[in-house]
Scaffold this motif. Structure first.
Motif, PDB file in Angstrom:
ATOM      1  N   ALA A 128       0.814  -1.208   0.000  1.00 52.09           N
ATOM      2  CA  ALA A 128       0.000   0.000   0.000  1.00 52.09           C
ATOM      3  C   ALA A 128       0.853   1.265   0.000  1.00 52.09           C
ATOM      4  O   ALA A 128       0.439   2.308  -0.490  1.00 52.09           O
ATOM      5  N   GLY A 129       2.076   1.151   0.531  1.00 57.05           N
ATOM      6  CA  GLY A 129       2.935   2.323   0.614  1.00 57.05           C
ATOM      7  C   GLY A 129       3.910   2.464  -0.533  1.00 57.05           C
ATOM      8  O   GLY A 129       4.775   3.335  -0.522  1.00 57.05           O
ATOM      9  N   THR A 130       3.799   1.610  -1.555  1.00 52.48           N
ATOM     10  CA  THR A 130       4.738   1.634  -2.667  1.00 52.48           C
ATOM     11  C   THR A 130       4.473   2.804  -3.604  1.00 52.48           C
ATOM     12  O   THR A 130       3.343   3.039  -4.023  1.00 52.48           O
ATOM     13  N   ASP A 131       5.509   3.563  -3.923  1.00 55.33           N
ATOM     14  CA  ASP A 131       5.421   4.656  -4.888  1.00 55.33           C
ATOM     15  C   ASP A 131       5.878   4.119  -6.241  1.00 55.33           C
ATOM     16  O   ASP A 131       7.032   3.718  -6.394  1.00 55.33           O
ATOM     17  N   SER A 132       4.979   4.101  -7.201  1.00 55.80           N
ATOM     18  CA  SER A 132       5.297   3.498  -8.491  1.00 55.80           C
ATOM     19  C   SER A 132       5.821   4.497  -9.526  1.00 55.80           C
ATOM     20  O   SER A 132       5.964   4.160 -10.687  1.00 55.80           O
ATOM     21  N   SER A 133       6.099   5.730  -9.106  1.00 54.47           N
ATOM     22  CA  SER A 133       6.540   6.738 -10.067  1.00 54.47           C
ATOM     23  C   SER A 133       7.900   6.398 -10.672  1.00 54.47           C
ATOM     24  O   SER A 133       8.158   6.660 -11.838  1.00 54.47           O
ATOM     25  N   TYR A 134       8.782   5.795  -9.878  1.00 52.74           N
ATOM     26  CA  TYR A 134      10.078   5.343 -10.408  1.00 52.74           C
ATOM     27  C   TYR A 134      10.505   4.114  -9.637  1.00 52.74           C
ATOM     28  O   TYR A 134      10.384   4.060  -8.410  1.00 52.74           O
ATOM     29  N   ARG A 135      11.011   3.144 -10.360  1.00 59.40           N
ATOM     30  CA  ARG A 135      11.447   1.903  -9.728  1.00 59.40           C
ATOM     31  C   ARG A 135      12.935   1.698  -9.969  1.00 59.40           C
ATOM     32  O   ARG A 135      13.365   1.486 -11.110  1.00 59.40           O
ATOM     33  N   SER A 136      13.726   1.777  -8.915  1.00 54.31           N
ATOM     34  CA  SER A 136      15.154   1.506  -9.022  1.00 54.31           C
ATOM     35  C   SER A 136      15.357   0.050  -9.429  1.00 54.31           C
ATOM     36  O   SER A 136      14.586  -0.828  -9.037  1.00 54.31           O
ATOM     37  N   SER A 137      16.384  -0.213 -10.215  1.00 53.33           N
ATOM     38  CA  SER A 137      16.666  -1.582 -10.644  1.00 53.33           C
ATOM     39  C   SER A 137      17.709  -2.215  -9.729  1.00 53.33           C
ATOM     40  O   SER A 137      18.731  -1.598  -9.409  1.00 53.33           O
ATOM     41  N   LEU A 138      17.433  -3.442  -9.305  1.00 54.57           N
ATOM     42  CA  LEU A 138      18.295  -4.143  -8.354  1.00 54.57           C
ATOM     43  C   LEU A 138      18.830  -5.433  -8.964  1.00 54.57           C
ATOM     44  O   LEU A 138      18.089  -6.197  -9.584  1.00 54.57           O
ATOM     45  N   ALA A 165      10.955  -1.061  -6.131  1.00 53.27           N
ATOM     46  CA  ALA A 165      12.065  -1.274  -7.063  1.00 53.27           C
ATOM     47  C   ALA A 165      11.723  -2.462  -7.963  1.00 53.27           C
ATOM     48  O   ALA A 165      10.591  -2.939  -7.992  1.00 53.27           O
ATOM     49  N   ARG A 166      12.718  -2.940  -8.716  1.00 52.35           N
ATOM     50  CA  ARG A 166      12.495  -4.128  -9.540  1.00 52.35           C
ATOM     51  C   ARG A 166      13.776  -4.932  -9.646  1.00 52.35           C
ATOM     52  O   ARG A 166      14.882  -4.377  -9.676  1.00 52.35           O
ATOM     53  N   ASN A 167      13.610  -6.225  -9.682  1.00 49.82           N
ATOM     54  CA  ASN A 167      14.720  -7.147  -9.891  1.00 49.82           C
ATOM     55  C   ASN A 167      15.062  -7.140 -11.383  1.00 49.82           C
ATOM     56  O   ASN A 167      14.181  -7.385 -12.216  1.00 49.82           O
ATOM     57  N   VAL A 168      16.323  -6.880 -11.752  1.00 50.99           N
ATOM     58  CA  VAL A 168      16.675  -6.807 -13.171  1.00 50.99           C
ATOM     59  C   VAL A 168      16.544  -8.148 -13.882  1.00 50.99           C
ATOM     60  O   VAL A 168      16.552  -8.198 -15.112  1.00 50.99           O
ATOM     61  N   PHE A 169      16.395  -9.226 -13.126  1.00 53.21           N
ATOM     62  CA  PHE A 169      16.190 -10.546 -13.735  1.00 53.21           C
ATOM     63  C   PHE A 169      14.762 -11.049 -13.529  1.00 53.21           C
ATOM     64  O   PHE A 169      14.496 -12.240 -13.659  1.00 53.21           O
ATOM     65  N   GLU A 170      13.839 -10.144 -13.244  1.00 54.36           N
ATOM     66  CA  GLU A 170      12.447 -10.556 -13.041  1.00 54.36           C
ATOM     67  C   GLU A 170      11.807 -11.056 -14.333  1.00 54.36           C
ATOM     68  O   GLU A 170      10.750 -11.693 -14.299  1.00 54.36           O
ATOM     69  N   SER A 171      12.443 -10.791 -15.460  1.00 52.91           N
ATOM     70  CA  SER A 171      11.910 -11.248 -16.746  1.00 52.91           C
ATOM     71  C   SER A 171      12.248 -12.714 -17.030  1.00 52.91           C
ATOM     72  O   SER A 171      11.693 -13.320 -17.955  1.00 52.91           O
ATOM     73  N   GLU A 172      13.152 -13.283 -16.212  1.00 53.42           N
ATOM     74  CA  GLU A 172      13.606 -14.654 -16.444  1.00 53.42           C
ATOM     75  C   GLU A 172      12.773 -15.649 -15.641  1.00 53.42           C
ATOM     76  O   GLU A 172      12.587 -15.500 -14.443  1.00 53.42           O
ATOM     77  N   ALA A 173      12.258 -16.658 -16.333  1.00 53.23           N
ATOM     78  CA  ALA A 173      11.426 -17.664 -15.675  1.00 53.23           C
ATOM     79  C   ALA A 173      12.237 -18.462 -14.659  1.00 53.23           C
ATOM     80  O   ALA A 173      13.441 -18.649 -14.809  1.00 53.23           O
ATOM     81  N   GLY A 174      11.567 -18.920 -13.623  1.00 57.78           N
ATOM     82  CA  GLY A 174      12.229 -19.748 -12.621  1.00 57.78           C
ATOM     83  C   GLY A 174      12.532 -18.992 -11.351  1.00 57.78           C
ATOM     84  O   GLY A 174      12.522 -17.759 -11.309  1.00 57.78           O
ATOM     85  N   ALA A 175      12.805 -19.763 -10.297  1.00 58.86           N
ATOM     86  CA  ALA A 175      13.131 -19.162  -9.004  1.00 58.86           C
ATOM     87  C   ALA A 175      14.590 -18.744  -8.927  1.00 58.86           C
ATOM     88  O   ALA A 175      14.947 -17.773  -8.268  1.00 58.86           O
ATOM     89  N   SER A 176      15.455 -19.494  -9.613  1.00 53.57           N
ATOM     90  CA  SER A 176      16.892 -19.219  -9.601  1.00 53.57           C
ATOM     91  C   SER A 176      17.422 -19.252 -11.029  1.00 53.57           C
ATOM     92  O   SER A 176      17.050 -20.127 -11.814  1.00 53.57           O
ATOM     93  N   VAL A 177      18.271 -18.288 -11.361  1.00 50.19           N
ATOM     94  CA  VAL A 177      18.789 -18.148 -12.718  1.00 50.19           C
ATOM     95  C   VAL A 177      20.311 -18.164 -12.701  1.00 50.19           C
ATOM     96  O   VAL A 177      20.937 -17.440 -11.907  1.00 50.19           O
TER      97      VAL A 177
END
Length: 255
Positions: A128-138, A165-177
């Motif tokens: 609920a407290g997430t600001d979606s205006s900019y997401r840093s990449s992690l 923020a966002r995980n830079v590998f969130e586009s990759e399928a699976g739990a571990s890459v």
């Protein structure tokens, strides 16, 4: 009820249920809460001493398949006919589900349901407290060589999102890459988060990360945003991930 946990995240889940007092032994790596350090140890999670477990005569073993190689623990428990349940969550929703299933297994169904709802509410409060205006990449680094990082079906992608923020590998399928330093460089993360599994923070050396080929050009390196974080708060699928999330929020706020 006499319970043995053979994985740190399982121990922490039982703590969230307020049922640590049911534990009679734990694996060598379980270190939270503090009092479990005084319990008998049954070996490292990949080499559990099932003979010792059998000798302790537990009513239930909280087993896990969170790391490749743990299957042999399950096989050994089967051979000894030792009662167990398997926990192997990859998402925050699955952690909540495991709170319920563990509650049922220890004869505390209503407690499990209550704590699962509590965990979901805590998670929702961050969302609920997430600001979606900019997401840093992690970029989350689980292991440096070969390089392993969490993918889309992993709690760290969710934790990143809850922190705005966002995980830079969130586009990759699976739990571990499994990836490469070159691939990480091509994704140019804003932040590098080192959470090497099983390695204490003081043993990690960010200065060596800067020397990787081409990494001096990364935004995270140029801005000195290489963070050594406690793997116990980010690599274990337990309710303590929310403590890690609080720490991540504070870290990003200072950046």
């Amino acid at each position: 009820m006499r319970v043995i946990s053979i994985c740190p995240s399982n121990t922490e889940l039982l703590d969230y249920l307020g049922k640590v007092d049911t534990l009679i032994a734990v694996d060598d790596f379980s270190d939270y809460p503090e009092r479990v350090k005084r319990l008998p140890k049954v070996g490292p999670d990949l080499s559990i001493d099932v003979d010792k477990i059998a000798g302790l005569e537990p009513d239930l073993v909280l087993a896990s398949l969170s790391v490749p190689g743990m299957e042999k623990n399950i096989e050994a428990l089967d051979k000894r006919r030792i009662p167990y349940i398997i926990l192997n969550p990859n998402s925050l929703e699955e952690i909540a589900n495991d709170l319920e299933s563990t509650g049922i297994a220890i004869g505390e169904k209503s407690l499990g349901k209550q704590k699962a709802a509590e965990f979901k509410n805590e998670t929702a409060s961050f969302k609920a407290g997430t600001d979606s205006s900019y997401r840093s990449s992690l970029y989350w680094e689980w292991w440096p060589k070969p390089v392993f990082t969490p993918g889309k079906e992993n709690w760290l992608s969710e934790i990143s999102e809850l922190a705005g923020a966002r995980n830079v590998f969130e586009s990759e399928a699976g739990a571990s890459v499994q990836t490469t330093w070159e691939e990480v460089r091509s994704r140019n993360p804003d932040h590098i988060c080192l959470v090497w599994v099983g390695i204490q923070e003081q043993k990690m050396r960010p200065e060596l990360v800067k020397k990787r080929p081409g990494w001096k050009e990364l935004d995270a390196v140029r801005q000195n945003r290489i963070h050594v974080l406690p793997e116990s708060l980010f690599c274990r699928p337990s309710p303590r991930l929310l403590i890690g999330l609080e720490r991540l929020n504070k870290m990003l706020a200072k950046a």
